[in-house]
Design a protein around this motif. Structure first.
Motif, PDB file in Angstrom:
ATOM      1  N   GLU A  86      -7.750   3.861  -4.187  1.00  0.00           N
ATOM      2  CA  GLU A  86      -8.965   4.228  -3.448  1.00  0.00           C
ATOM      3  C   GLU A  86      -8.984   3.559  -2.075  1.00  0.00           C
ATOM      4  O   GLU A  86      -9.303   4.193  -1.064  1.00  0.00           O
ATOM      5  CB  GLU A  86     -10.195   3.817  -4.249  1.00  0.00           C
ATOM      6  CG  GLU A  86     -11.513   4.212  -3.610  1.00  0.00           C
ATOM      7  CD  GLU A  86     -12.709   3.815  -4.437  1.00  0.00           C
ATOM      8  OE1 GLU A  86     -13.850   3.994  -3.972  1.00  0.00           O
ATOM      9  OE2 GLU A  86     -12.504   3.311  -5.562  1.00  0.00           O
ATOM     10  N   SER A  89      -6.507   5.206   0.134  1.00  0.00           N
ATOM     11  CA  SER A  89      -7.028   6.489   0.599  1.00  0.00           C
ATOM     12  C   SER A  89      -8.033   6.295   1.735  1.00  0.00           C
ATOM     13  O   SER A  89      -8.005   7.018   2.738  1.00  0.00           O
ATOM     14  CB  SER A  89      -7.680   7.226  -0.566  1.00  0.00           C
ATOM     15  OG  SER A  89      -8.250   8.443  -0.137  1.00  0.00           O
ATOM     16  N   ASN A  90      -8.920   5.289   1.567  1.00  0.00           N
ATOM     17  CA  ASN A  90      -9.904   4.999   2.627  1.00  0.00           C
ATOM     18  C   ASN A  90      -9.214   4.576   3.912  1.00  0.00           C
ATOM     19  O   ASN A  90      -9.621   4.966   5.019  1.00  0.00           O
ATOM     20  CB  ASN A  90     -10.872   3.909   2.163  1.00  0.00           C
ATOM     21  CG  ASN A  90     -11.790   4.383   1.049  1.00  0.00           C
ATOM     22  OD1 ASN A  90     -12.055   5.582   0.929  1.00  0.00           O
ATOM     23  ND2 ASN A  90     -12.274   3.465   0.228  1.00  0.00           N
ATOM     24  N   ASN A  92      -6.222   5.414   4.848  1.00  0.00           N
ATOM     25  CA  ASN A  92      -5.598   6.604   5.438  1.00  0.00           C
ATOM     26  C   ASN A  92      -6.629   7.454   6.182  1.00  0.00           C
ATOM     27  O   ASN A  92      -6.358   7.965   7.271  1.00  0.00           O
ATOM     28  CB  ASN A  92      -4.927   7.434   4.344  1.00  0.00           C
ATOM     29  CG  ASN A  92      -3.690   6.759   3.781  1.00  0.00           C
ATOM     30  OD1 ASN A  92      -3.071   5.927   4.449  1.00  0.00           O
ATOM     31  ND2 ASN A  92      -3.333   7.092   2.561  1.00  0.00           N
ATOM     32  N   GLN A  93      -7.831   7.583   5.564  1.00  0.00           N
ATOM     33  CA  GLN A  93      -8.897   8.337   6.230  1.00  0.00           C
ATOM     34  C   GLN A  93      -9.307   7.672   7.527  1.00  0.00           C
ATOM     35  O   GLN A  93      -9.509   8.329   8.555  1.00  0.00           O
ATOM     36  CB  GLN A  93     -10.103   8.473   5.299  1.00  0.00           C
ATOM     37  CG  GLN A  93      -9.858   9.369   4.090  1.00  0.00           C
ATOM     38  CD  GLN A  93     -11.063   9.446   3.174  1.00  0.00           C
ATOM     39  OE1 GLN A  93     -12.085   8.823   3.420  1.00  0.00           O
ATOM     40  NE2 GLN A  93     -10.948  10.211   2.099  1.00  0.00           N
ATOM     41  N   GLN A  94      -9.449   6.330   7.485  1.00  0.00           N
ATOM     42  CA  GLN A  94      -9.815   5.596   8.694  1.00  0.00           C
ATOM     43  C   GLN A  94      -8.738   5.744   9.768  1.00  0.00           C
ATOM     44  O   GLN A  94      -9.045   5.845  10.967  1.00  0.00           O
ATOM     45  CB  GLN A  94     -10.044   4.126   8.367  1.00  0.00           C
ATOM     46  CG  GLN A  94     -11.276   3.872   7.515  1.00  0.00           C
ATOM     47  CD  GLN A  94     -11.445   2.412   7.156  1.00  0.00           C
ATOM     48  OE1 GLN A  94     -10.651   1.559   7.577  1.00  0.00           O
ATOM     49  NE2 GLN A  94     -12.469   2.100   6.370  1.00  0.00           N
ATOM     50  N   GLU A  95      -7.484   5.761   9.334  1.00  0.00           N
ATOM     51  CA  GLU A  95      -6.382   5.923  10.290  1.00  0.00           C
ATOM     52  C   GLU A  95      -6.437   7.311  10.940  1.00  0.00           C
ATOM     53  O   GLU A  95      -6.241   7.446  12.153  1.00  0.00           O
ATOM     54  CB  GLU A  95      -5.042   5.742   9.572  1.00  0.00           C
ATOM     55  CG  GLU A  95      -3.840   5.711  10.504  1.00  0.00           C
ATOM     56  CD  GLU A  95      -3.840   4.507  11.428  1.00  0.00           C
ATOM     57  OE1 GLU A  95      -3.226   4.600  12.510  1.00  0.00           O
ATOM     58  OE2 GLU A  95      -4.458   3.479  11.075  1.00  0.00           O
ATOM     59  N   GLU A  96      -6.739   8.340  10.112  1.00  0.00           N
ATOM     60  CA  GLU A  96      -6.870   9.687  10.659  1.00  0.00           C
ATOM     61  C   GLU A  96      -8.049   9.770  11.621  1.00  0.00           C
ATOM     62  O   GLU A  96      -7.951  10.391  12.693  1.00  0.00           O
ATOM     63  CB  GLU A  96      -7.057  10.693   9.510  1.00  0.00           C
ATOM     64  CG  GLU A  96      -5.821  10.917   8.660  1.00  0.00           C
ATOM     65  CD  GLU A  96      -4.673  11.510   9.443  1.00  0.00           C
ATOM     66  OE1 GLU A  96      -4.936  12.322  10.352  1.00  0.00           O
ATOM     67  OE2 GLU A  96      -3.513  11.158   9.173  1.00  0.00           O
ATOM     68  N   GLN A  97      -9.179   9.130  11.217  1.00  0.00           N
ATOM     69  CA  GLN A  97     -10.346   9.115  12.101  1.00  0.00           C
ATOM     70  C   GLN A  97     -10.025   8.393  13.402  1.00  0.00           C
ATOM     71  O   GLN A  97     -10.471   8.806  14.482  1.00  0.00           O
ATOM     72  CB  GLN A  97     -11.526   8.433  11.399  1.00  0.00           C
ATOM     73  CG  GLN A  97     -12.085   9.243  10.232  1.00  0.00           C
ATOM     74  CD  GLN A  97     -13.179   8.500   9.494  1.00  0.00           C
ATOM     75  OE1 GLN A  97     -13.466   7.332   9.784  1.00  0.00           O
ATOM     76  NE2 GLN A  97     -13.778   9.151   8.515  1.00  0.00           N
ATOM     77  N   ASP A 100      -8.020  10.750  15.495  1.00  0.00           N
ATOM     78  CA  ASP A 100      -8.894  11.781  16.073  1.00  0.00           C
ATOM     79  C   ASP A 100      -9.738  11.206  17.204  1.00  0.00           C
ATOM     80  O   ASP A 100      -9.921  11.850  18.249  1.00  0.00           O
ATOM     81  CB  ASP A 100      -9.804  12.360  14.983  1.00  0.00           C
ATOM     82  CG  ASP A 100      -9.025  13.132  13.931  1.00  0.00           C
ATOM     83  OD1 ASP A 100      -7.886  13.540  14.223  1.00  0.00           O
ATOM     84  OD2 ASP A 100      -9.554  13.324  12.820  1.00  0.00           O
TER      85      ASP A 100
END
Length: 226
Positions: A86, A89-90, A92-97, A100
């Motif tokens: 988890e 995953s968070n 990775n999401q923060q890295e994508e954000q 962006d």
């Protein structure tokens, strides 16, 4: 029955007497000693195995305890692994954000640079137009009796005289600016002219500024005769 019991005891006694007559006392004692020794050995062995069985039970309980502990540790490990998944995953999401956001910032920077370039270009064009108007000042003053003044906010004020034959010094004034689109824009006109919007549109189309100023002077002159 009681008689049968007595008879059985009698036979036992007779057997024992006969047994003694066949074997001597020493042999009997040896047999009894062997019997007693066997009993002691069996008793010792029984106690030993009983102890072993108890130790085996304790060992089984200990193994079960270890097994339960291993199951608990496995469950904790599974929970930690799920938590780690988890968290990963968070991240990775923060890295994508973050990517962006970085891209958005870069796009905003590029857009800002373009706007700055456009503004700089418009300012340059406006400045060139104002400078061109200033260069035409002497010509207008000599031929049209016109005074041109530079006022705040990058505006030019045009003052006509010698229009009203009754009052040659009476001023007829309009103020001109360069808007954000780089076009000429009349910001004020005294006295007001109904045709000023038409003149303004025409100079934007033709870029013939001399004709624009001349037309306004003609309109002021026509107005003075009314």
């Amino acid at each position: 029955t009681e008689d049968e019991t007595l008879l059985f005891e009698k036979e036992i006694k007779e057997f024992w007497v006969e047994f003694k007559s066949v074997y001597n006392t020493e042999q009997v004692n040896q047999t009894l000693a062997l019997r007693d020794s066997c009993k002691e050995s069996i008793k010792a062995l029984s106690e030993k195995w009983s102890k072993k069985l108890k130790e085996g039970d304790l060992m089984i309980d200990k193994i079960q305890e270890y097994k339960n502990e291993i199951l608990q540790q496995s469950q904790k490990l599974l929970e930690n692994q799920e938590h780690f998944t988890e968290v990963k995953s968070n991240l990775n999401q923060q890295e994508e954000q973050k990517k962006d956001l970085t891209q958005s910032i870069q796009e905003l920077k590029e857009e800002l640079m373009k706007k700055k370039e456009i503004i700089a270009s418009k300012n340059k064009a406006a400045k060139e137009k104002v400078e061109g108007l200033c260069k035409s000042k002497q010509l207008f003053e000599e031929r049209l009796g016109l005074e041109i003044r530079k006022i705040p906010d990058q505006q030019l004020q045009f003052i006509f005289r010698h229009i009203d034959h009754k009052d040659p010094d009476k001023p007829f004034v309009f103020t001109l600016a360069i808007n954000e689109q780089g076009d000429y824009e009349v910001t004020s006109c005294t006295p007001p002219l109904d045709c000023i919007a038409e003149f303004q549109l025409k100079v934007r189309e033709t870029n013939n500024f001399s004709a624009f100023v001349a037309n306004i002077r003609k309109a002021f002159t026509a107005l003075s005769y009314k």
